[in-house]
Design a protein around this motif. Structure first.
Motif, PDB file in Angstrom:
ATOM      1  N   THR A   1       0.366  -1.276   0.281  1.00  0.00           N
ATOM      2  CA  THR A   1       0.255   0.183  -0.122  1.00  0.00           C
ATOM      3  C   THR A   1       0.346   1.217   0.547  1.00  0.00           C
ATOM      4  O   THR A   1       1.671   0.925   0.513  1.00  0.00           O
ATOM      5  CB  THR A   1      -1.354   0.349   0.906  1.00  0.00           C
ATOM      6  OG1 THR A   1      -1.460  -0.772   1.021  1.00  0.00           O
ATOM      7  CG2 THR A   1      -1.698   1.097   1.212  1.00  0.00           C
TER       8      THR A   1
ATOM      9  N   GLN B   1      -4.048   0.708  -2.818  1.00  0.00           N
ATOM     10  CA  GLN B   1      -3.785  -0.558  -2.676  1.00  0.00           C
ATOM     11  C   GLN B   1      -3.150  -1.697  -3.581  1.00  0.00           C
ATOM     12  O   GLN B   1      -3.987  -1.670  -4.450  1.00  0.00           O
ATOM     13  CB  GLN B   1      -4.531  -1.134  -1.603  1.00  0.00           C
ATOM     14  CG  GLN B   1      -4.618  -0.429   0.045  1.00  0.00           C
ATOM     15  CD  GLN B   1      -5.353  -0.899   0.574  1.00  0.00           C
ATOM     16  OE1 GLN B   1      -6.919  -0.587   0.286  1.00  0.00           O
ATOM     17  NE2 GLN B   1      -6.055  -1.921   1.363  1.00  0.00           N
TER      18      GLN B   1
ATOM     19  N   THR C   1      -4.887  -2.574  -9.125  1.00  0.00           N
ATOM     20  CA  THR C   1      -4.469  -2.124  -7.784  1.00  0.00           C
ATOM     21  C   THR C   1      -6.126  -1.359  -7.240  1.00  0.00           C
ATOM     22  O   THR C   1      -7.009  -1.003  -8.223  1.00  0.00           O
ATOM     23  CB  THR C   1      -3.810  -0.991  -7.192  1.00  0.00           C
ATOM     24  OG1 THR C   1      -3.139   0.115  -9.027  1.00  0.00           O
ATOM     25  CG2 THR C   1      -2.572  -2.169  -7.992  1.00  0.00           C
TER      26      THR C   1
ATOM     27  N   GLN D   1       0.649   5.521   0.478  1.00  0.00           N
ATOM     28  CA  GLN D   1      -0.226   5.965   1.708  1.00  0.00           C
ATOM     29  C   GLN D   1       0.112   7.543   1.303  1.00  0.00           C
ATOM     30  O   GLN D   1       1.756   8.043   1.748  1.00  0.00           O
ATOM     31  CB  GLN D   1      -0.374   6.085   3.249  1.00  0.00           C
ATOM     32  CG  GLN D   1      -0.829   4.509   3.644  1.00  0.00           C
ATOM     33  CD  GLN D   1      -0.944   4.260   4.697  1.00  0.00           C
ATOM     34  OE1 GLN D   1       0.009   4.953   5.258  1.00  0.00           O
ATOM     35  NE2 GLN D   1      -1.409   3.243   4.933  1.00  0.00           N
TER      36      GLN D   1
END
Length: 178
Positions: free
Chosen positions: A12, A135, A102, A14
């Motif tokens: 992931t 993700q 994704t 962010q």
């Protein structure tokens, strides 16, 4: 400037940035195909040349563009969740990693902006914290890192467009030496 972190499992990315505009304005910039094509990219790097979107759960989007070397690229996806102006979730399938599907989650959180006035602190408007959670990299460290670097650029371009009206065409090109 945007911040970015990659989870220890390399699954992931962010990213986060603050935009001095209300969530409604930011949501428009990221969902309106005409606006997105104006700010997503930089001359000398890559840019979107065409964007289509059917903004509804189950609707599809497509971004077609060109890299600095003239190589065409494409990103396709499907909208999974839409809650204007606070949430947008969609799949992401890029032509340069076609086997990697994704999911991108945009979270827009409003914040009051305050300024110091002669009479004391006063509310001056609203801004937005934009969080992107991307993700599904399945431990592909290179793909996660590349997308992390990409989200820093993309969020910066979006912020410059919303805050100052900067577009791909008005933004300073990336030079060969950069």
């Amino acid at each position: 400037m945007a911040t970015v972190a990659i989870t220890p499992d390399q699954d992931t990315v962010q990213a986060e940035i603050f935009v001095a505009a209300p969530p409604e304005r930011v949501f428009q910039a990221i969902t309106d195909p005409g606006q997105t094509a104006r700010w997503w990219g930089q001359e000398g790097m890559y840019r979107i040349t065409e964007r289509t979107a059917d903004l509804r759960p189950g609707g599809k989007f497509s971004s077609v563009g060109v890299g600095a070397d003239g190589t065409p690229f494409r990103v396709d996806g499907e909208y999974l969740e839409i809650d204007p102006p606070s949430l947008l979730v969609h799949t992401w399938v890029a032509s340069w990693t076609p086997t990697l599907k994704t999911v991108v989650r945009w979270e827009l959180e409003p914040h009051d902006l305050h300024g110091l006035q002669p009479s004391g602190p006063r509310k001056m408007g609203r801004g937005t914290t934009v969080r992107v959670v991307h993700q599904g990299f399945a431990g592909d460290a290179k793909a996660a890192a590349d997308h992390g670097n990409g989200w820093v650029r993309v969020l910066g371009w979006m912020q410059a467009f919303v805050d100052r009206g900067e577009t791909v065409d008005t933004r300073k090109p990336v030079s060969a030496a950069s």
